[in-house]
Design a protein around this motif. Structure first.
Motif, PDB file in Angstrom:
ATOM      1  N   MET A   1     -99.086  23.613 -12.202  1.00 23.99           N
ATOM      2  CA  MET A   1    -100.131  22.760 -11.727  1.00 23.99           C
ATOM      3  C   MET A   1    -100.153  22.724 -10.214  1.00 23.99           C
ATOM      4  N   LYS A   2    -100.998  22.384  -9.572  1.00 28.69           N
ATOM      5  CA  LYS A   2    -102.253  21.870 -10.019  1.00 28.69           C
ATOM      6  C   LYS A   2    -102.975  21.387  -8.780  1.00 28.69           C
ATOM      7  N   LYS A   3    -104.195  21.401  -8.833  1.00 29.07           N
ATOM      8  CA  LYS A   3    -104.957  21.024  -7.651  1.00 29.07           C
ATOM      9  C   LYS A   3    -105.557  19.658  -7.868  1.00 29.07           C
ATOM     10  N   ASN A 139     -87.929  18.829 -15.145  1.00 29.15           N
ATOM     11  CA  ASN A 139     -88.999  17.831 -15.195  1.00 29.15           C
ATOM     12  C   ASN A 139     -90.341  18.476 -15.546  1.00 29.15           C
ATOM     13  N   ASP A 140     -90.687  19.537 -14.816  1.00 26.71           N
ATOM     14  CA  ASP A 140     -91.996  20.183 -14.975  1.00 26.71           C
ATOM     15  C   ASP A 140     -91.981  21.156 -16.152  1.00 26.71           C
ATOM     16  N   GLY A 141     -91.863  20.576 -17.332  1.00 27.98           N
ATOM     17  CA  GLY A 141     -91.805  21.368 -18.548  1.00 27.98           C
ATOM     18  C   GLY A 141     -90.917  20.686 -19.586  1.00 27.98           C
ATOM     19  N   ALA A 172     -97.540  29.049 -21.092  1.00 30.73           N
ATOM     20  CA  ALA A 172     -98.271  29.694 -19.985  1.00 30.73           C
ATOM     21  C   ALA A 172     -99.087  28.712 -19.138  1.00 30.73           C
ATOM     22  N   GLU A 173     -98.524  27.522 -18.936  1.00 32.04           N
ATOM     23  CA  GLU A 173     -99.215  26.555 -18.076  1.00 32.04           C
ATOM     24  C   GLU A 173     -99.009  26.888 -16.599  1.00 32.04           C
ATOM     25  N   ASP A 174     -97.795  27.361 -16.299  1.00 30.27           N
ATOM     26  CA  ASP A 174     -97.359  27.355 -14.899  1.00 30.27           C
ATOM     27  C   ASP A 174     -97.291  28.746 -14.256  1.00 30.27           C
ATOM     28  N   TRP A 175     -98.157  29.666 -14.721  1.00 35.92           N
ATOM     29  CA  TRP A 175     -98.273  30.975 -14.088  1.00 35.92           C
ATOM     30  C   TRP A 175     -99.423  30.954 -13.075  1.00 35.92           C
ATOM     31  N   THR A 295     -89.266  17.356  -6.102  1.00 37.26           N
ATOM     32  CA  THR A 295     -88.682  18.551  -6.737  1.00 37.26           C
ATOM     33  C   THR A 295     -89.738  19.496  -7.306  1.00 37.26           C
ATOM     34  N   TRP A 296     -91.001  19.096  -7.241  1.00 35.08           N
ATOM     35  CA  TRP A 296     -92.078  19.878  -7.874  1.00 35.08           C
ATOM     36  C   TRP A 296     -92.141  21.305  -7.322  1.00 35.08           C
ATOM     37  N   HIS A 297     -92.041  22.265  -8.229  1.00 35.66           N
ATOM     38  CA  HIS A 297     -92.102  23.700  -7.877  1.00 35.66           C
ATOM     39  C   HIS A 297     -91.096  24.060  -6.782  1.00 35.66           C
ATOM     40  N   THR A 298     -89.908  23.450  -6.912  1.00 38.07           N
ATOM     41  CA  THR A 298     -88.791  23.807  -6.029  1.00 38.07           C
ATOM     42  C   THR A 298     -87.594  24.179  -6.911  1.00 38.07           C
TER      43      THR A 298
HETATM   44 ZN   LIG Z   1     -95.791  23.093 -12.683  1.00 33.12          ZN
END
Ligand SMILES: [Zn+2]
Length: 325
Positions: A1-3, A139-141, A172-175, A295-298
């Motif tokens: 995600m996400k915009k 967290n993100d998943g 395949a949410e986070d590709w 921590t998002w996308h880290t």
């Molecule tokens: Zn994500």
């Protein structure tokens, strides 16, 4: 995600104001069934033990099998909806939506969903050297799936729920297109849910009254704001959930505050499948790193940063919702 589409916020303000008072006037009995944050935490850790569950990896394959087995253990009939989906960069992604249906019943049926894949690139990491490393996605998943598994366990033990619940783990949410690309493409995210929603729309069955998406529900000091697409398509469900949070004693995690629209799995569920679906997604109004949290996308999205209190707040809120009449 996400915009985030901030323009949606302004147009939603009227709606939000119009519904703000409702929850205060309705009193709700507290449900005594206890959501176990320890159990949810363990389900989260179990997924992470496979490593990052990035598309086309062995960890992804093995963890998917594990998730399906757990839902079967809790009495669900599991369908593996497989598809080859094309990533923004042309990669063919071996996608599996894990659909866990609870036994037939006369109760109204709802769906609770979360994505189970990990982002392959930590492209929001403060250290650029980490951008091409995979995200553990505790967290993100994993957190959303963990809460769903604990709910499935409790639903099997207690047959007094007001609704029947199917659980859908989207793949395949986070590709989605990484930040180092010059471009953005909202459609490059949430491929599994887009596929699921297209199949649902093409089919003849319409089992679900509404849906609830869980995304990043285990972060430290997380709060959950009313997301704009959720308010647009399903404000009554937002009200119900926020009211349940308050009744369960977790109102502080769910403030009556609005957030922008977020590109997430619920968008296709609303727009393509036509099911009113809300997104329970963390929001950190004061976090400089990201409003999705530090921590998002880290590479720091790991079990060290999972907070049982947050899992408890979200899980107990959902128990309150599912078991209230
Ligand atoms: Zn994500």
């Amino acid at each position: 995600m996400k915009k985030i589409f901030w323009s949606v916020v302004a147009s939603m303000l009227m709606v939000a104001c119009g519904t703000a008072n409702k929850s205060q006037s309705e009193e709700e009995k507290v449900v005594s069934i206890e959501f176990s944050a320890d159990s949810a935490y363990n389900y989260c850790a179990a997924q992470c033990q496979y490593g990052p569950r990035t598309m086309n990896s062995e960890a992804h394959e093995k963890c998917g099998e594990w998730i399906a087995e757990q839902f079967k253990k809790y009495g669900c009939e599991v369908e593996l909806q497989k598809a080859d989906l094309k990533g923004y960069d042309g990669t063919m992604l071996k996608s599996t939506n894990i659909i866990a249906r609870s036994p037939k019943s006369d109760k109204p049926r709802i769906m609770i969903c979360a994505h189970w894949d990990s982002r392959p690139w930590a492209d929001n990491d403060p250290d650029e050297a980490n951008w091409k490393k995979p995200v553990m996605a505790a967290n993100d998943g994993a957190s959303g799936v963990a809460v769903m598994l604990e709910l499935a366990r409790l639903l099997q033990q207690n047959d007094s729920a007001a609704v029947a619940v199917d659980f859908i783990c989207f793949d395949a949410e986070d590709w989605g297109m990484p930040q180092w690309e010059d471009d953005t493409d909202a459609d490059s995210w949430a491929l599994g849910s887009q596929y699921w929603a297209e199949q649902y729309a093409a089919g003849s069955e319409r089992p679900y009254e509404y849906g609830i998406l869980l995304d990043m529900v285990g972060g430290q000091s997380a709060t959950f704001y009313r997301e704009a697409f959720s308010m647009h398509y399903a404000s009554n469900i937002v009200d119900k959930v926020w009211q349940a949070a308050s009744a369960a004693g977790y109102g502080s995690y769910f403030p009556a505050k609005d957030n922008g629209g977020i590109t997430d799995d619920h968008v296709a569920v609303n727009q393509k499948a036509g099911i009113p679906c809300i997104d329970i997604i963390n929001h950190y109004p004061d976090c400089e790193q990201s409003n999705f949290g530090p921590t998002w996308h880290t590479v720091s999205d790991d079990m060290q940063h999972i907070d049982k209190n947050t899992l408890q707040a979200v899980g107990q809120t959902l128990i309150q919702l599912l078991f209230s009449r």
